[in-house]
Design a protein around this motif. Structure first.
Motif, PDB file in Angstrom:
ATOM      1  N   MET A   1       1.160  -1.239   0.027  1.00 42.05           N
ATOM      2  CA  MET A   1       0.143   0.066  -0.280  1.00 42.05           C
ATOM      3  C   MET A   1       0.585   1.503  -0.160  1.00 42.05           C
ATOM      4  N   ASN A   2       0.741   1.992  -0.164  1.00 40.87           N
ATOM      5  CA  ASN A   2       1.534   3.238  -1.245  1.00 40.87           C
ATOM      6  C   ASN A   2       1.064   4.116  -0.238  1.00 40.87           C
ATOM      7  N   GLU A   5      -2.684   6.102  -0.594  1.00 43.89           N
ATOM      8  CA  GLU A   5      -3.647   4.302   0.259  1.00 43.89           C
ATOM      9  C   GLU A   5      -3.314   4.936   2.078  1.00 43.89           C
ATOM     10  N   GLN A   6      -2.150   4.433   3.065  1.00 45.85           N
ATOM     11  CA  GLN A   6      -2.135   4.471   4.059  1.00 45.85           C
ATOM     12  C   GLN A   6      -2.605   6.235   4.690  1.00 45.85           C
ATOM     13  N   THR A   9      -6.669   5.486   4.246  1.00 47.19           N
ATOM     14  CA  THR A   9      -7.494   3.764   4.684  1.00 47.19           C
ATOM     15  C   THR A   9      -7.710   4.478   5.896  1.00 47.19           C
ATOM     16  N   ARG A  14     -11.987   5.023   1.589  1.00 44.25           N
ATOM     17  CA  ARG A  14     -11.789   3.531   0.920  1.00 44.25           C
ATOM     18  C   ARG A  14     -10.963   4.096  -0.050  1.00 44.25           C
ATOM     19  N   PRO A  15      -9.680   4.153  -0.591  1.00 40.91           N
ATOM     20  CA  PRO A  15      -8.375   5.060  -1.722  1.00 40.91           C
ATOM     21  C   PRO A  15      -8.720   3.666  -2.991  1.00 40.91           C
ATOM     22  N   THR A  16      -9.963   4.336  -3.034  1.00 38.74           N
ATOM     23  CA  THR A  16     -10.623   4.298  -4.920  1.00 38.74           C
ATOM     24  C   THR A  16      -9.855   4.821  -5.613  1.00 38.74           C
ATOM     25  N   ARG A  19      -9.890   8.713  -6.036  1.00 41.40           N
ATOM     26  CA  ARG A  19      -9.828   9.815  -4.587  1.00 41.40           C
ATOM     27  C   ARG A  19      -8.354   9.516  -4.329  1.00 41.40           C
ATOM     28  N   ILE A  20      -7.734   8.075  -5.060  1.00 41.62           N
ATOM     29  CA  ILE A  20      -6.284   8.956  -5.128  1.00 41.62           C
ATOM     30  C   ILE A  20      -5.134   9.658  -6.240  1.00 41.62           C
TER      31      ILE A  20
END
Length: 138
Positions: A1-2, A5-6, A9, A14-16, A19-20
């Motif tokens: 997980m980058n 994303e962290q 989270t 939720r890292p869609t 969103r990222i």
């Protein structure tokens, strides 16, 4: 997980993929962005998706909304540890009247104001308006 994303989270988001991408775009810009700025960067995305993403970010403490006096809401990423709560982590904002950019001045905090009895604070915003460093040197 980058790292992005962290971050999402940890904030219960939720890292869609969208969103990222929006988080990454906002981090690269280093200034507050209006919804239209994000729409222009993601022309193929639905406006409602972009708006919902910003609202989700705001509700979960990833971005804060700025009223810089332009009558257009802008959003900026919160710094690590920021909780954007009144009396805890409010900072100044600077709006350049030349290039229309708004930035967070997180190292400059808004002091706590003791209101008279019976008054309830709902929002605190302090915007300094002037010419930014980039515009003043040109």
């Amino acid at each position: 997980m980058n790292e992005i994303e962290q971050t999402l989270t940890l904030k219960n988001v939720r890292p869609t993929a969208m969103r990222i991408l929006i988080y990454k775009y906002m981090a690269e810009k280093k200034s507050a962005l209006a919804l239209t700025d994000i729409e222009n960067a993601f022309e193929k995305a639905e406006r409602t998706t972009l708006y919902r993403t910003l609202k989700t970010f705001e509700e979960n403490g990833i971005v804060h909304q700025i009223d810089d006096g332009t009558h257009v809401s802008k959003f900026a990423l919160c710094e690590p540890g920021c909780n954007c709560e009144i009396d805890q982590d409010l900072h100044l904002h600077f709006h350049c009247s030349h290039c229309d950019t708004t930035i967070c001045l997180t190292e400059h905090k808004i002091p706590h104001i003791n209101l008279p009895k019976g008054y309830i604070t709902e929002d605190v915003n302090l915007v300094i308006k002037g010419v930014c460093e980039n515009c003043s040197t040109h």
